[in-house]
Design an enzyme around this catalytic site. Structure first.
Site, mmCIF file in Angstrom:
data_model
loop_
_atom_site.group_PDB
_atom_site.id
_atom_site.type_symbol
_atom_site.label_atom_id
_atom_site.label_comp_id
_atom_site.label_asym_id
_atom_site.label_seq_id
_atom_site.Cartn_x
_atom_site.Cartn_y
_atom_site.Cartn_z
ATOM 1 N N SER A 106 0.838 -1.201 0.000
ATOM 2 C CA SER A 106 0.000 0.000 0.000
ATOM 3 C C SER A 106 0.879 1.260 0.000
ATOM 4 C CB SER A 106 -0.966 -0.038 1.189
ATOM 5 O OG SER A 106 -2.017 0.876 1.015
ATOM 6 N N HIS A 139 -7.830 -5.758 0.221
ATOM 7 C CA HIS A 139 -6.664 -4.883 0.344
ATOM 8 C C HIS A 139 -5.495 -5.592 1.021
ATOM 9 C CE1 HIS A 139 -4.404 -1.272 0.163
ATOM 10 N NE2 HIS A 139 -4.384 -1.087 1.473
ATOM 11 N N ASP A 159 -9.992 -5.650 -3.991
ATOM 12 C CA ASP A 159 -9.486 -4.590 -3.124
ATOM 13 C C ASP A 159 -10.409 -3.380 -3.198
ATOM 14 O OD1 ASP A 159 -8.023 -2.619 -1.816
ATOM 15 O OD2 ASP A 159 -6.110 -3.280 -2.651
#
Length: 230
Positions: free
Chosen positions: A78, A207, A177
């Site tokens: 991320s 995610h 996600d």
């Protein structure tokens, strides 16, 4: 000895990438380092924390690995993927792995599906068992607006440097996600012009791609990518 630095995401902590870290420890003899960025971890304390602090902390961990190891790989999840991208341009990193890297943020279509699941569990009286609700309810409460602005600074810092990445890159993205949309992986793949690059989509992952039902396949592909001779 080789080394591997794994960098977690915004409002997260080492737990986001720990399954992959454990896998690499089991299947290699590398030194694996998973730092906690300032203000992050199991208890969030993000008020007053700056993007520069997050980058500098990861940078210091990388420099220590580079001094100790013959070759160092960097894995970022991320926001950590953007920090990892930045570091791979500034330092002699061997290979780069980007997991759900947040070049774009919030996938409206999947997020709507997730929200519907939350409301369905509300009506069924099962909200306490909804994974999405449990994971994000505290994060939302403990994340000041100023920290979100600092996250955006990381994105703006890293994006222009993607074209300067000159090492092999593995890009992984979950199709379910709701935070980072699949187009983020496509953008990274196109923006990074270095020829040796791999794009992998998980059919099951949301995610937290390292915690998905098909994560074992991802871990195997990441390890194979990292051990492959250049």
């Amino acid at each position: 000895m080789n080394g591997c630095l794994l960098i977690h995401g915004f409002t997260g902590g080492p737990y986001e990438v720990d399954p992959l870290a454990r896998y690499l420890r089991q299947h290699t003899d590398w030194k694996i380092v998973v730092p906690t960025l300032p203000g992050h971890g199991e208890t969030l304390d993000l008020k007053g924390k700056k993007a520069d602090e997050w980058v500098k902390h990861a940078e210091e961990e990388l420099k220590a690995l580079l001094e100790e190891c013959e070759e160092v790989y960097v894995i970022g999840f991320s926001m950590g993927g953007l920090i990892a991208s930045y570091l791979s341009v500034e330092y002699p990193v061997g290979k780069l792995v980007l997991l759900s890297a947040a070049a774009y943020y919030v996938n409206p279509k999947q997020l709507l599906v997730d929200i519907r699941e939350v409301f369905r569990d509300v009506f069924k009286g099962e909200l306490a068992n909804n994974e999405l609700y449990l994971r994000y309810k505290k994060k939302i409460k403990d994340t000041p607006i100023s920290a979100t602005y600092q996250f955006r600074k990381v994105v703006m810092m890293a994006k222009p440097l993607l074209k300067d990445i000159k090492i092999p890159v593995f890009i992984a993205q979950g199709k379910k996600d709701g935070i980072v949309p699949p187009k983020s992986a496509d953008f990274l793949y196109e923006e990074i012009t270095y020829e040796e690059k791999v794009r992998h989509f998980s059919e099951e992952a949301k995610h937290l791609i390292c915690h998905s039902d098909d994560s074992e396949e991802l871990f195997q592909k990441v390890k194979d990518f990292l051990v492959k001779e250049k």
